[in-house]
Every structure is written in structure tokens, then in C-alpha cells.
Design a protein around this motif. Structure first.
Motif, short mmCIF file in Angstrom:
data_model
loop_
_atom_site.label_atom_id
_atom_site.label_comp_id
_atom_site.label_asym_id
_atom_site.label_seq_id
_atom_site.Cartn_x
_atom_site.Cartn_y
_atom_site.Cartn_z
N THR A 44 2.04 22.59 71.62
CA THR A 44 1.27 21.80 71.07
C THR A 44 0.03 22.22 70.67
O THR A 44 -1.09 21.62 70.05
N SER A 45 -0.17 23.45 70.59
CA SER A 45 -1.31 24.09 70.18
C SER A 45 -1.77 24.26 68.79
O SER A 45 -3.01 24.26 68.31
N GLY A 46 -0.83 24.18 67.84
CA GLY A 46 -0.97 24.52 66.70
C GLY A 46 -0.98 25.89 66.10
O GLY A 46 -1.49 26.10 64.97
N GLN A 47 -1.06 26.73 66.84
CA GLN A 47 -0.89 28.25 66.72
C GLN A 47 0.25 28.32 65.82
O GLN A 47 1.50 27.94 66.07
N THR A 48 -0.15 29.37 64.77
CA THR A 48 1.20 29.55 64.01
C THR A 48 2.02 30.83 64.44
O THR A 48 1.52 31.46 64.71
N LEU A 49 3.17 30.44 64.36
CA LEU A 49 4.07 31.43 65.04
C LEU A 49 4.99 32.15 63.73
O LEU A 49 5.33 31.44 62.86
N ASN A 50 5.12 33.39 64.02
CA ASN A 50 6.20 34.03 62.94
C ASN A 50 7.39 33.65 63.21
O ASN A 50 7.59 33.09 64.15
N GLN A 51 8.31 34.18 62.09
CA GLN A 51 9.73 33.71 62.35
C GLN A 51 10.37 34.17 63.48
O GLN A 51 11.26 33.40 64.10
N ALA A 52 10.09 35.44 63.94
CA ALA A 52 10.63 36.04 65.12
C ALA A 52 10.49 35.20 66.58
O ALA A 52 11.10 34.71 67.31
N GLN A 53 9.16 34.64 66.57
CA GLN A 53 8.51 33.88 67.56
C GLN A 53 9.09 32.67 67.83
O GLN A 53 9.31 31.87 68.92
N ARG A 54 9.32 32.01 66.45
CA ARG A 54 9.91 30.67 66.50
C ARG A 54 11.29 30.77 66.98
O ARG A 54 11.78 29.92 67.87
N ALA A 55 12.12 31.73 66.77
CA ALA A 55 13.49 32.03 67.11
C ALA A 55 13.51 32.04 68.69
O ALA A 55 14.13 31.82 69.28
N GLY A 56 12.38 33.04 69.06
CA GLY A 56 12.34 33.32 70.52
C GLY A 56 12.04 31.99 71.37
O GLY A 56 12.49 32.00 72.49
N LEU A 57 11.24 31.21 70.67
CA LEU A 57 10.83 30.00 71.50
C LEU A 57 12.14 29.15 71.54
O LEU A 57 12.05 28.46 72.46
N GLN A 58 12.90 28.98 70.49
CA GLN A 58 13.80 28.15 70.32
C GLN A 58 14.94 28.52 71.19
O GLN A 58 15.67 27.73 72.05
N HIS A 59 15.10 29.73 71.65
CA HIS A 59 16.28 30.25 72.33
C HIS A 59 15.63 30.90 73.70
O HIS A 59 16.38 31.71 74.31
N TYR A 60 14.68 30.62 74.13
CA TYR A 60 13.79 31.04 75.30
C TYR A 60 14.41 31.09 76.35
O TYR A 60 14.76 32.27 77.37
N ASP A 61 15.09 30.07 76.86
CA ASP A 61 16.04 30.06 78.23
C ASP A 61 17.17 30.98 78.15
O ASP A 61 17.45 31.81 78.90
#
Ligand code: DGT
Ligand code: MG
Length: 370
Positions: free
Chosen positions: A141-158
Motif C-alpha cells: 500500500t506504500s506506492g513504492q515502485t518495484l522492479n520486475q524481479a521484486q514484483r515477481a518475488g512479492l507475487q510468489h512470496y510464500d
């Protein structure tokens, strides 16, 4: 181990690459504590302190029995004042107050959660924490910009924080083998990293690809990646082709075709091997999980160096390079070994030859768990 009147005293050489360290660790309580403090230091970008704790933990990992008495530590290398204090605390009180307070610290917990995202290192996590972000919900909810790797990382975190089993690593190996052989028959793949050292679980799967004819491997990675993508196996990938001159580690020499070093950081979509294996019910479960996979392509002339350099452990690798530099005036990298006194590269077609060049007894992968 020699006997004295008080307790067993251990004798250990000072470089981890001179020691045989199996997965049979008799001092896990102590080494877990020291590893946690190493991790805390690394997350705070205090690398020197981190290495000191890693070295101390590695010494305890190779002891033939549990430490029960501080007297047993006399004469052991790599144990500094701080490590002594932690060990003493545990032997006397059953726990280390510094470890306990670290585990309870909000900053440490936040660093762990945030660097648990693929693509997020200590620097990024620190920046986020300073912006008041301590968990995944706040990040989202922070509005921080994530790069592509980080977006994938967040999506598959668990999934990515769930250990990868040897069976899963073997299944990934078979998929990559099919990909590699279909684009370049006779190419060979080898499981490296922790699984080659005999670990039963890991945080990722590391695979090394080569071809017996020098040069045939050039340009292989993009083809393998396309094949994997076309079959729907990749959730994320980033392919890099490093030239030797650009790489930070290891000896430098003029660039040539042989200096190519293709690498792919990826996230695989792996079908679950069997639901029973994972203790899941028949209904309502996903049929796949995400797995981190690192692929490396090496020309056959550098294969032994790549194999040695990517088998780990990380501390074992660091100690090999320190031994080479400090004791032998040589520079060791994942591509080559350079002898500074003779001003020439030393060739090798096996790990055994590299240990011999370095004047070290050969240590097999299962004993490199420092
Ligand atoms: P794991 O995956 O946590 O169970 O444990 P490992 O031992 O497989 O660790 P991992 O996957 O981080 O790295 C495997 C080995 O590969 C490690 O000993 C060092 C090497 N390695 C990792 N990243 C790099 C890199 O960027 N360059 C080079 N030359 N080697 C690397
Ligand atoms: Mg690994």
C-alpha cells in the motif's frame, strides 16, 4: 581430538577449505546462534563482522562432538571475543541474550521479511524501513515502485520462502535437461549449489550447463529460455551475458569468446510431484508451486572452475579464494586460476586438479558444508 584431564580439546586448521565439513553438525545450537548474528550483520551491511561470525560458525560445524565446556575452545582458530561471549552465554544459560534480543527486534524482523522478497537486498530493505515499511502489507500500500524481479518475488512470496526439496530439484533438473538437449544435443547439465553438497533442501535450484565441444555453448541460454517459456515453465526470468572483463571477481584477462558467461535467474512453475508428499487434500489446492532456479552456462575449458565455484558453500568458496590469494599468490575465480608468481593461468579439467594446483587436499562436495 586430543585428550586432556579436563575435556576433549579439538584441533582444527584455520581455512575452511582445509577442513572436511559434512552436514553432520554436532553443534547446531551454537552454529544457529552464530549464523543468525552473521545474518544480522550482513543485513546491516557490516560485511566484515558477518564473515567473522560465519568463520566462527564454520569452525564449530566441523567439530566431531558437541562443545560442552569453554576450555575445549582453546587453540581453535577464527573464534573472536564476540563469538566466545555468545558461546559462553549459551553454554551457561542455554540461550544467547544477544540472539534473543535480535529475534525480537522490529528492525531485524522487518529486514528478514523484506529481504525474503526475491530481488530485494539489504540496501532496498533499509530504505523501505526508513520510509516506515515493515511488512508486505505496508509495502503493497506504500506506492513504492518495484522492479520486475521484486514484483515477481512479492507475487510468489510464500512459495519462494518454502524450502525446495531434493525431489523438486531433480524434477527441475529433468525439465532443464529436456530443454537443453532439445536445443543442443550432447549438452550436459549438472546439479550444483547445496544439492550437490548433499543437502536435502535448499532455497533454490542451481544448474550448470556445458557442451563437450568448446564454443558450441555460445548463445545457448536464450534458446533454452525460449524453449522453457514456450512450454509455460517460466514465471519470471532474467538472462545476463557477462563478459569476463565486466565480472568483479577473479583474475582479469583480455576478452575473448571463451570469456562468455551466460546466466539466468528465474522462477519456475513446477507441477506438484504428488499431493500426498505435501500433505495436501485432494480438493482446493493449487497444482503447482513457484521455485527459484539459477542456470549458468560454462564453456568446457572453464567447466571445472565453474563447478568448483558454484558448488559452495559460500564460506567454503570465500575461504578457497582467500587461501589462493594469501597462501599461494594465486587468484581463483569461477572461470580460471591465475598464478601471480608465474604470471600465467593454470589449466584444470577437474576439481581435483584445482585443489592440487592450490596445494590443498581434495575435499569432495559433501565435505564442503562449511
Ligand atoms: P541454498 O540454495 O540456500 O540451499 O544454498 P546454496 O549453497 O546452493 O547457495 P546459493 O544457491 O546461494 O549459491 C550456490 C553457490 O553458487 C554458492 O556457493 C556461491 C555460488 N554463487 C552464487 N551466486 C554467485 C555469483 O553471483 N557469482 C558466482 N561466481 N558464484 C555465485
Ligand atoms: Mg542454491
Amino acid at each position: 581430538a586430543k585428550c586432556c584431564s579436563k575435556a576433549v580439546v579439538f584441533s582444527v586448521p584455520s581455512y575452511a577449505c582445509q577442513r572436511r565439513t559434512t552436514l553432520d553438525n554436532h553443534n547446531t545450537i551454537l552454529t544457529d546462534a552464530l549464523s543468525l548474528l552473521a545474518e544480522k550483520a550482513e543485513l546491516s551491511e557490516e560485511d566484515g563482522r558477518g564473515v567473522a561470525f560465519r568463520r566462527a560458525a564454520a569452525v564449530l560445524k566441523c567439530l566431531p562432538q558437541p562443545v560442552t565446556n569453554m576450555m575445549q575452545l582453546r587453540g581453535l582458530p577464527c573464534l573472536g571475543e564476540h563469538s566466545f561471549r555468545v558461546i559462553k552465554d549459551i553454554l551457561e544459560n542455554g540461550t544467547s541474550s544477544e540472539v534473543e534480543s535480535t529475534q525480537q527486534s522490529e528492525r531485524y524482523k522487518a529486514l528478514k521479511v523484506l529481504t525474503g522478497i526475491f530481488g530485494v537486498g539489504a540496501k532496498t530493505a533499509d530504505r523501505w524501513i526508513r520510509a516506515g515499511i515493515h511488512n508486505l502489507r505496508q509495502l503493497q500500500t506504500s506506492g513504492q515502485t518495484l522492479n520486475q524481479a521484486q514484483r515477481a518475488g512479492l507475487q510468489h512470496y510464500d512459495d519462494l520462502n518454502l524450502p525446495v526439496t531434493k525431489a523438486e530439484a531433480d524434477a527441475i533438473g529433468e525439465i532443464v535437461e529436456e530443454a537443453v538437449v532439445s536445443v543442443l544435443p550432447d549438452a550436459q547439465i549438472t546439479l550444483i549449489g547445496g544439492f550437490r553438497r548433499g543437502k536435502l533442501t535448499g532455497h533454490d535450484v542451481d544448474l550448470l550447463i556445458t557442451h563437450p565441444d568448446e564454443g558450441k555453448e555460445v548463445g545457448l541460454m536464450p534458446k533454452v529460455v525460449s524453449w522453457l517459456q514456450s512450454k509455460g515453465f517460466l514465471l519470471y526470468q532474467k538472462t545476463t551475458i557477462n563478459s569476463y572483463l565486466e565480472s568483479e571477481e577473479g583474475p582479469r584477462r583480455p576478452s575473448s569468446n571463451m570469456d562468455r558467461f551466460e546466466r539466468c535467474f528465474s522462477i519456475f512453475k513446477l507441477r506438484h510431484l504428488s499431493r500426498e508428499d505435501r500433505g495436501e487434500s485432494e480438493s482446493g489446492c493449487r497444482l503447482w508451486r513457484a521455485v527459484r532456479v539459477d542456470l549458468v552456462v560454462s564453456p568446457i575449458s572453464q567447466f571445472a572452475f565453474a563447478l568448483l565455484g558454484w558448488t559452495g558453500s559460500k564460506l567454503f568458496e570465500r575461504e578457497l579464494r582467500r587461501w589462493a590469494g594469501h597462501e599461494k599468490a594465486m587468484s581463483l575465480g569461477s572461470h580460471a586460476l591465475y598464478d601471480n608468481r608465474q604470471s600465467r593461468y593454470l589449466r584444470a579439467t577437474s576439481e581435483e586438479e584445482i585443489f592440487a594446483h592450490l596445494g590443498l587436499e581434495y575435499i569432495p562436495p559433501s565435505e564442503r558444508n562449511a
